[in-house]
Design an enzyme around this catalytic site. Structure first.
Site, PDB file in Angstrom:
ATOM      1  N   HIS A 142      22.470 -77.875 -56.195  1.00 14.47           N
ATOM      2  CA  HIS A 142      22.577 -77.917 -54.743  1.00 14.47           C
ATOM      3  C   HIS A 142      22.909 -76.555 -54.154  1.00 14.47           C
ATOM      4  CE1 HIS A 142      22.972 -80.236 -51.031  1.00 14.47           C
ATOM      5  NE2 HIS A 142      24.064 -79.535 -50.756  1.00 14.47           N
TER       6      HIS A 142
ATOM      7  N   SER B  40      35.886 -81.151 -46.799  1.00 15.16           N
ATOM      8  CA  SER B  40      36.325 -81.606 -45.480  1.00 15.16           C
ATOM      9  C   SER B  40      35.482 -80.919 -44.418  1.00 15.16           C
ATOM     10  CB  SER B  40      37.804 -81.276 -45.262  1.00 15.16           C
ATOM     11  OG  SER B  40      38.620 -82.009 -46.149  1.00 15.16           O
ATOM     12  N   GLN B  41      35.182 -81.631 -43.366  1.00 16.46           N
ATOM     13  CA  GLN B  41      34.222 -81.159 -42.381  1.00 16.46           C
ATOM     14  C   GLN B  41      34.867 -80.306 -41.280  1.00 16.46           C
ATOM     15  OE1 GLN B  41      30.525 -82.215 -42.566  1.00 16.46           O
ATOM     16  NE2 GLN B  41      31.590 -81.937 -44.498  1.00 16.46           N
TER      17      GLN B  41
ATOM     18  N   TYR C 224      20.137 -73.390 -56.543  1.00 20.73           N
ATOM     19  CA  TYR C 224      18.667 -73.475 -56.556  1.00 20.73           C
ATOM     20  C   TYR C 224      18.099 -72.961 -57.883  1.00 20.73           C
ATOM     21  CZ  TYR C 224      18.956 -74.413 -51.554  1.00 20.73           C
ATOM     22  OH  TYR C 224      19.236 -74.981 -50.334  1.00 20.73           O
TER      23      TYR C 224
ATOM     24  N   SER D  99      19.264 -81.776 -46.409  1.00 20.29           N
ATOM     25  CA  SER D  99      19.422 -83.162 -46.865  1.00 20.29           C
ATOM     26  C   SER D  99      20.881 -83.563 -46.996  1.00 20.29           C
ATOM     27  CB  SER D  99      18.730 -83.338 -48.219  1.00 20.29           C
ATOM     28  OG  SER D  99      19.343 -82.500 -49.190  1.00 20.29           O
ATOM     29  N   HIS D 100      21.126 -84.858 -46.823  1.00 21.32           N
ATOM     30  CA  HIS D 100      22.398 -85.473 -47.175  1.00 21.32           C
ATOM     31  C   HIS D 100      22.094 -86.807 -47.825  1.00 21.32           C
ATOM     32  CE1 HIS D 100      26.876 -84.966 -46.080  1.00 21.32           C
ATOM     33  NE2 HIS D 100      26.460 -83.908 -46.737  1.00 21.32           N
ATOM     34  N   ASN D 101      21.261 -86.749 -48.862  1.00 24.97           N
ATOM     35  CA  ASN D 101      20.700 -87.955 -49.468  1.00 24.97           C
ATOM     36  C   ASN D 101      21.721 -88.753 -50.275  1.00 24.97           C
ATOM     37  OD1 ASN D 101      18.318 -86.930 -48.430  1.00 24.97           O
ATOM     38  ND2 ASN D 101      17.647 -86.053 -50.374  1.00 24.97           N
ATOM     39  N   HIS D 102      22.302 -88.117 -51.264  1.00 24.96           N
ATOM     40  CA  HIS D 102      23.234 -88.834 -52.137  1.00 24.96           C
ATOM     41  C   HIS D 102      24.431 -89.399 -51.355  1.00 24.96           C
ATOM     42  CE1 HIS D 102      20.782 -87.364 -55.319  1.00 24.96           C
ATOM     43  NE2 HIS D 102      21.639 -87.602 -56.292  1.00 24.96           N
TER      44      HIS D 102
ATOM     45  N   ASP E 135      29.698 -71.173 -42.421  1.00 23.08           N
ATOM     46  CA  ASP E 135      30.079 -72.582 -42.400  1.00 23.08           C
ATOM     47  C   ASP E 135      30.632 -72.989 -43.756  1.00 23.08           C
ATOM     48  OD1 ASP E 135      29.983 -75.455 -42.297  1.00 23.08           O
ATOM     49  OD2 ASP E 135      27.912 -75.357 -43.001  1.00 23.08           O
TER      50      ASP E 135
END
Length: 724
Positions: free
Chosen positions: A47, A316-317, A50, A97-100, A271
């Site tokens: 992730h 944490s966001q 790459y 993506s935020h798939n999992h 970020d």
């Protein structure tokens, strides 16, 4: 806290292969501490590093006269002309993506996906002006699908609506290959002054490293590593690795960051996304060729007793990391105190190539920083090209109305009203058109220009023929922008695939990137940002390859856009040849439950010529849509139904009505405009034919017909019937 011993099981749990761990030992010359193991795990996972895709990503076209910043930063930056004050503006955008996380915890997974992509944009100094998403779910009847649809849609809407950014476009698909692994691809775009873009590379020795935003908790610890692994029957145990978002805090963080940037205090900013404090600090130091020293005792935390490992890997966001001009510390601190957000000097830049982490007076990590990012492993994985698809067998002729009914009554091709109604599409007041056939247009505030957005891919094409499928994804994005009257500018990609350690999956990846690269070059749509999401598998079963293309176009004067107006009596014109290609088609899947044959070939030269024709003649065109899934029949129905009109198509034959040949557009215009367009097309050597007329209250395809109301009711009610 007593740190665990570094055992083979612990190493494996961190996603490091034996040879990768041997490389760690070679680099540092000793056994790593627990915190160091976590840092290597985070930075060397798929992730963040790459490592399986870098070789092939380098082959993509990333430059052009319009490109200010290509891949490598938080988002791509493209020039769009002067603003109201005459200063050059840029659009800043990315898809990720935020798939999992979304499969494990649908609401928070999707919500924090939106939050993360918004931060990628305003970290660059841009105020977000638009969002869109591309969602892929399993079969509607699968026991998890309904919960996932509800959670993801509510999460996307909940975060975006509260933050205050309009969701203006997107796509939703359903297929069995996503039963065990849904896809949530989030896109955001913002506008900034072109000479005021902020980058992440640290500069200057001895400058303060500042933590900004919300406090650090234990949510999301190990999220990046989890996102780089397949799912199995332990999926529910991974719930703590999903972050929890707070859009109101993010809104304040954005306003504080933009205000701070205007003071000149920001040297660089990053970020805190995947791998949190670890990844943001390492990337800033590595890009600036500097080291970073962090004192974790100064990190604002919301939970007692957090270890160095937890603080370094927490996701944490709503957090940022910044290198600050020390002379402006008081100004910067005042801005963040005003917005009631944490501002803490947690370290400094150093000249040595070191990543030094201190906690409770002890050194928890001391690593050569450059080995964590730019010197991470890079693999040239073996791959097997996808073999040619078997030819399509005989397809019997279908009653056209029955074929259309199968499409508009399916989860994949019915109206998305239930989804769109949960998104705020008008906030900020610059949305020119809501999601739909003409959706995805936002005014550049204070000007007459507009930005158009679209997200496209047809996974069944990519699975059958990765090269043509990759080309088609870009070509369809190109056509969708053209059909709005927008000049395509650039693209971002979200490359969703299965396990790259399987040669056949790696072959899909390599083939798709070949096709994407060809199309981006031919259509002048360079890739300026993007994301790779691999290991989208559950119990060894992978998703269909889904390389989503997000594209942005510019409308120089919104009064000249193709405004999508269809009126009674207007003619229907087809730009392009009659349909012939039923292999891999929507009709084949939805009506016959067949999934065979090759993807339709993409003629990039023809795509370019026909797109230029539409733009050159856009003032004569009242409405336009490209022909993709469902061919001419579905395009004509959706264009007419959107205006409460019927349509008559003077076309017969299943292939002519439902074939998915590429490079085609359906145009609605007046009789006089049709004559002018015919003359212009003849001079350009392009195929343009009249195929029918809009009006009345009947859908008539060849010799069969049905009431518009009946088909419209089915089209508008199906999604809510399945999921509401």
């Amino acid at each position: 806290m007593q740190e665990p011993d570094i055992t083979p099981d612990l190493i494996a749990a961190h996603g490091l292969k034996d040879d990768e761990y041997d490389r760690v030992l070679e680099i540092i010359g000793r056994t790593p501490s627990f915190t160091e193991l976590g840092i290597f795990s985070a930075m060397w996972n798929e992730h963040c590093s790459y490592k399986s895709s870098k070789k092939w990503l380098r082959k993509l076209p990333t430059e052009g006269p319009q490109v200010i910043c290509g891949p490598g930063e938080n988002a791509g930056v493209v020039a769009i002309g002067p603003g109201p004050d005459g200063r050059e503006l840029a659009v800043v955008f990315k898809m990720e993506s935020h798939n999992h996380p979304s499969y494990i915890e649908p609401y928070q997974g999707a919500a924090t996906g939106v939050g993360g992509i918004l931060r990628d944009v305003f970290t660059m100094g841009a105020r977000p002006v638009a969002a869109m998403n591309a969602l892929s779910f399993g079969e509607p009847a699968h026991p998890k699908t309904r919960r996932l649809v509800h959670g993801v849609v509510e999460g996307v809407g909940g975060y975006g609506n509260c933050f205050g950014v309009p969701t203006v476009a997107g796509e939703v698909r359903f297929h069995a290959s996503y039963n065990g692994n849904c896809l949530v691809n989030a896109f955001a775009a913002g506008i900034a002054e072109a000479d005021a873009i902020f980058y992440s590379a640290a500069s200057g020795v001895g400058r303060p490293v500042v933590y900004l935003g919300a406090k650090t908790g234990r949510d999301g610890v190990g999220g990046a590593t989890m996102a780089s692994a397949e799912f199995d029957d332990t999926i529910e145990e991974k719930r703590p690795t999903v972050q929890v978002g707070d859009p109101f805090t993010e809104k304040r963080l954005m306003e504080a960051c933009l205000e701070l940037m205007a003071t000149g205090a920001v040297v660089s900013i990053q970020d805190m996304g995947a791998a949190g404090l670890t990844c943001s600090a390492v990337e800033m130091g590595d890009k600036g060729r500097l080291g970073i020293r962090l004192d974790l005792d100064r990190v604002p935390v919301r939970e007692a007793g957090m270890s160095a490992y937890e603080m370094m890997l927490s996701e944490s966001q709503e957090r940022m990391l910044m290198v600050l001009d020390p002379a402006r510390e008081n100004v910067a601190r005042a801005v963040f105190e005003k917005w009631d957000l944490d501002f803490a000097i947690v370290g400094e830049t150093i000249a040595e190539d070191r990543f030094l982490i201190v906690h409770n007076g002890e050194t928890k990590a001391d690593l050569p920083l450059s080995t964590l990012a730019s010197s991470a492993p890079e693999y040239d994985r073996p791959f097997l090209p996808t073999p040619p698809a078997e030819p399509l067998g005989t397809v019997e002729e279908v009653d056209p109305i029955e074929g259309l009914r199968a499409l508009v009554g399916s989860a994949n091709y019915c109206a998305r009203d239930w989804v769109v109604e949960q998104y705020d599409t008008q906030v900020m007041g610059d949305t020119v058109s809501r999601p739909g056939l003409d959706g995805g247009i936002v005014r550049v505030h204070g000007t007459d220009r507009g930005l158009a957005f679209t997200a496209d891919v047809t996974p069944r094409y990519v699975k059958a023929n990765p090269v043509e499928g990759g080309k088609q994804a870009v070509a369809e994005a190109y056509r969708n922008l053209i059909a709005k009257g927008a000049r395509p500018l650039a693209t971002t990609d979200n490359l969703n695939f299965g396990n790259p350690e399987k040669p056949e999956i790696m072959g899909q990846f390599v083939g798709a990137l070949d096709g994407i690269g060809q199309a981006c070059t031919a259509l002048d749509m360079p890739i300026v940002s993007g994301n790779v999401s691999l290991y989208n598998e559950t119990d060894g079963t992978g998703i269909d390859p889904t390389p989503t293309i997000g594209a942005v176009g510019l409308i120089e004067d919104l009064s000249d856009r193709i405004a999508h107006r269809v009126e009674n009596g207007m003619l229907a014109l087809l730009l392009g040849e009659s349909g012939t290609h039923l292999s891999c088609s929507a009709l084949l899947a939805e009506h016959f439950d067949r999934h065979e044959g090759d993807a339709p070939p993409v003629d990039l030269e023809a795509e370019r010529a026909r797109g230029e024709f539409i733009l050159a003649n856009r003032t004569a065109i009242h409405a336009c849509t490209d022909l993709s899934d469902g061919g001419l029949a579905l395009a004509a129905f959706t264009l007419a139904e959107a205006h409460g009109l019927g349509v008559t198509l003077d076309v017969t034959g299943t292939a002519a009505l439902f074939g998915e040949d590429q490079g085609r557009y359906l145009i609605a215009c007046t009789f006089d405009a049709a004559e002018a367009l015919m003359v212009a097309a003849g001079k350009a050597g392009l195929p343009l034919t009249m195929v029918g007329q809009f009006g009345g209250d009947v859908i008539r395809l060849g010799t069969t017909e049905a009431p518009l109301g009946e088909l419209s009711s089915l089209y508008r009610s199906t999604f809510a019937t399945l999921f509401a």
